[in-house]
Design a protein around this motif. Sequence first.
Motif, PDB file in Angstrom:
ATOM      1  N   CYS A 155      65.317  86.131  81.705  1.00 29.48           N
ATOM      2  CA  CYS A 155      63.844  86.312  81.957  1.00 29.48           C
ATOM      3  C   CYS A 155      63.171  85.172  82.328  1.00 29.48           C
ATOM      4  CB  CYS A 155      63.292  86.826  80.793  1.00 29.48           C
ATOM      5  SG  CYS A 155      61.363  87.460  81.258  1.00 29.48           S
ATOM      6  N   THR A 156      62.620  85.452  83.683  1.00 36.39           N
ATOM      7  CA  THR A 156      62.038  84.196  84.600  1.00 36.39           C
ATOM      8  C   THR A 156      60.923  83.803  83.538  1.00 36.39           C
ATOM      9  OG1 THR A 156      60.600  85.547  85.923  1.00 36.39           O
ATOM     10  CG2 THR A 156      62.939  84.890  86.579  1.00 36.39           C
ATOM     11  N   SER A 157      60.228  84.640  82.612  1.00 40.84           N
ATOM     12  CA  SER A 157      59.141  84.184  81.782  1.00 40.84           C
ATOM     13  C   SER A 157      59.332  83.402  80.644  1.00 40.84           C
ATOM     14  CB  SER A 157      58.342  85.384  81.341  1.00 40.84           C
ATOM     15  OG  SER A 157      57.775  86.163  82.490  1.00 40.84           O
ATOM     16  N   LEU A 158      60.653  83.410  80.237  1.00 39.39           N
ATOM     17  CA  LEU A 158      60.959  82.535  78.933  1.00 39.39           C
ATOM     18  C   LEU A 158      61.082  80.901  79.183  1.00 39.39           C
ATOM     19  CD1 LEU A 158      63.549  84.772  77.105  1.00 39.39           C
ATOM     20  CD2 LEU A 158      61.051  84.797  76.664  1.00 39.39           C
ATOM     21  N   ARG A 159      60.480  80.287  78.331  1.00 33.50           N
ATOM     22  CA  ARG A 159      60.071  78.902  78.637  1.00 33.50           C
ATOM     23  C   ARG A 159      61.540  78.005  78.119  1.00 33.50           C
ATOM     24  NH1 ARG A 159      55.122  77.452  76.012  1.00 33.50           N
ATOM     25  NH2 ARG A 159      55.644  79.109  74.648  1.00 33.50           N
ATOM     26  N   ILE A 160      62.547  77.780  78.738  1.00 32.94           N
ATOM     27  CA  ILE A 160      63.780  76.960  78.092  1.00 32.94           C
ATOM     28  C   ILE A 160      64.368  75.958  79.227  1.00 32.94           C
ATOM     29  CG2 ILE A 160      65.525  78.537  78.675  1.00 32.94           C
ATOM     30  CD1 ILE A 160      65.061  76.521  75.332  1.00 32.94           C
ATOM     31  N   ALA A 161      64.124  76.002  80.238  1.00 37.88           N
ATOM     32  CA  ALA A 161      64.750  75.190  81.342  1.00 37.88           C
ATOM     33  C   ALA A 161      64.623  73.662  81.177  1.00 37.88           C
ATOM     34  CB  ALA A 161      64.159  75.581  82.824  1.00 37.88           C
ATOM     35  N   GLU A 162      63.498  73.310  80.699  1.00 38.82           N
ATOM     36  CA  GLU A 162      63.194  72.050  80.324  1.00 38.82           C
ATOM     37  C   GLU A 162      64.216  71.405  79.072  1.00 38.82           C
ATOM     38  OE1 GLU A 162      59.143  70.187  81.644  1.00 38.82           O
ATOM     39  OE2 GLU A 162      58.884  72.444  81.258  1.00 38.82           O
ATOM     40  N   ALA A 163      64.322  72.397  78.254  1.00 39.24           N
ATOM     41  CA  ALA A 163      64.904  72.004  76.815  1.00 39.24           C
ATOM     42  C   ALA A 163      66.471  72.361  76.930  1.00 39.24           C
ATOM     43  CB  ALA A 163      64.507  72.763  75.909  1.00 39.24           C
ATOM     44  N   ALA A 164      67.058  72.860  77.999  1.00 43.66           N
ATOM     45  CA  ALA A 164      68.368  73.391  78.151  1.00 43.66           C
ATOM     46  C   ALA A 164      69.266  72.169  77.828  1.00 43.66           C
ATOM     47  CB  ALA A 164      68.684  73.949  79.574  1.00 43.66           C
ATOM     48  N   ALA A 165      69.179  70.857  78.418  1.00 41.62           N
ATOM     49  CA  ALA A 165      69.949  69.893  78.296  1.00 41.62           C
ATOM     50  C   ALA A 165      70.246  69.452  76.894  1.00 41.62           C
ATOM     51  CB  ALA A 165      69.688  68.549  79.133  1.00 41.62           C
ATOM     52  N   ASP A 187      53.239  88.479  76.727  1.00 37.11           N
ATOM     53  CA  ASP A 187      53.769  88.066  75.669  1.00 37.11           C
ATOM     54  C   ASP A 187      55.059  87.192  75.878  1.00 37.11           C
ATOM     55  OD1 ASP A 187      51.672  89.179  74.350  1.00 37.11           O
ATOM     56  OD2 ASP A 187      52.746  91.242  73.819  1.00 37.11           O
ATOM     57  N   ALA A 188      55.934  87.733  76.695  1.00 34.70           N
ATOM     58  CA  ALA A 188      57.174  86.899  76.889  1.00 34.70           C
ATOM     59  C   ALA A 188      57.145  85.566  77.065  1.00 34.70           C
ATOM     60  CB  ALA A 188      57.881  87.625  78.058  1.00 34.70           C
ATOM     61  N   ALA A 189      55.967  85.240  78.102  1.00 43.49           N
ATOM     62  CA  ALA A 189      55.558  83.701  78.449  1.00 43.49           C
ATOM     63  C   ALA A 189      55.264  83.022  77.225  1.00 43.49           C
ATOM     64  CB  ALA A 189      54.663  83.913  79.482  1.00 43.49           C
ATOM     65  N   ARG A 190      54.810  83.437  76.288  1.00 43.70           N
ATOM     66  CA  ARG A 190      54.241  83.025  75.275  1.00 43.70           C
ATOM     67  C   ARG A 190      55.129  82.675  73.882  1.00 43.70           C
ATOM     68  NH1 ARG A 190      49.015  85.526  73.459  1.00 43.70           N
ATOM     69  NH2 ARG A 190      49.041  83.840  71.932  1.00 43.70           N
ATOM     70  N   ILE A 191      56.216  83.361  73.882  1.00 38.59           N
ATOM     71  CA  ILE A 191      57.495  83.098  73.080  1.00 38.59           C
ATOM     72  C   ILE A 191      57.793  81.748  72.895  1.00 38.59           C
ATOM     73  CG2 ILE A 191      59.621  83.435  72.106  1.00 38.59           C
ATOM     74  CD1 ILE A 191      59.517  86.263  73.851  1.00 38.59           C
ATOM     75  N   ALA A 192      57.570  80.982  71.801  1.00 40.98           N
ATOM     76  CA  ALA A 192      57.655  79.753  71.312  1.00 40.98           C
ATOM     77  C   ALA A 192      59.062  79.067  71.829  1.00 40.98           C
ATOM     78  CB  ALA A 192      57.545  79.442  70.060  1.00 40.98           C
ATOM     79  N   VAL A 193      59.199  78.145  72.421  1.00 42.16           N
ATOM     80  CA  VAL A 193      60.437  77.303  72.756  1.00 42.16           C
ATOM     81  C   VAL A 193      61.101  77.406  71.515  1.00 42.16           C
ATOM     82  CG1 VAL A 193      61.674  75.286  73.562  1.00 42.16           C
ATOM     83  CG2 VAL A 193      59.366  76.335  74.689  1.00 42.16           C
ATOM     84  N   ALA A 194      60.554  76.859  70.326  1.00 39.60           N
ATOM     85  CA  ALA A 194      61.401  76.533  68.977  1.00 39.60           C
ATOM     86  C   ALA A 194      62.055  78.147  68.763  1.00 39.60           C
ATOM     87  CB  ALA A 194      60.437  76.200  67.823  1.00 39.60           C
ATOM     88  N   SER A 195      61.320  79.226  69.088  1.00 36.43           N
ATOM     89  CA  SER A 195      61.999  80.530  68.655  1.00 36.43           C
ATOM     90  C   SER A 195      63.196  80.506  69.460  1.00 36.43           C
ATOM     91  CB  SER A 195      60.968  81.488  68.893  1.00 36.43           C
ATOM     92  OG  SER A 195      59.980  81.429  67.820  1.00 36.43           O
TER      93      SER A 195
END
Length: 278
Positions: free
Chosen positions: A226-236, A197-205
């Motif tokens: 958490c390495t499952s959270l998707r944010i690296a590409e949006a960080a900048a 579930d952590a891997a599917r948390i929306a980037v917008a959230s």
Amino acid sequence: MLKLKGNAMSLNLAAPRFSGPVDPKPVDLGVLPSELDGGLASRAAIGLVVLATDQTLEHEFRALVRQPGVAFYESRVFSDNDITTDTLRAIGPRIAPAVDLILPSISLDVVAFGCTSATMTLGEEAVFAEIRKARPNVACTTPVTAALAAFKALDVKGIGLLTPYAPQINENLVAYFSGRGVGISAVATFDRRDDRDAARIAVASIEAAAEQMAAAPGVDAVFISCTSLRIAEAAAGLEQRIGVPVTSSNHAMAWHCLRLAGINDVVPGGRLFGLPSN
């Protein structure tokens, strides 16, 4: 070509392209000259231990570690979907065998263990000891180690800590960072205890939560754990909008791997990727 005749199907094979006589033996050109270069990892080779349940880390490393002559190579280590203190502790003895599978007999510049909460539960030195059972004296990092290096490089005093963990794990992480001299000005969780579930948390959230956290008093950087959270590409882009530096487990660890390997290129990736490691 397949032709249908009524209810039957027949196969019509195309005529051979060459209908003339064929020499039964090819021309043997023998052994041709070849040169060896440095390969994909001519500048640096990074070993990466990824949790069996992780869906995100490799994708984000591919986006961030793309410098010419730098390559990373992964191995998976068994982990449970449920993130608890007991399941995290159980990962410890599995680390060394996983490291041993990464390019045996080929030198690595850095080995990174890809789990924030397991590192905090086991302790950084215990993780490093496991890695060095397979790779003596290699430079090591973890998301926690990389985050601490990132906070120092960014010269931040108080962070906002955002995670998907159970409140108890969050409390332990706050205590761990506080014990290393990091001020925690705000903390929040999505409370998604299943790694799937952590891997599917929306980037917008994640972005909305980071924006809310950046507005809290005393927060001068946001760390998304958490390495499952998707944010690296949006960080900048996110840090430009919210006005404070943003980094994450994968984001900080990719940067730290590069710096430990002696790769000081300034590349896109946000404020952190323009800084050396202190």
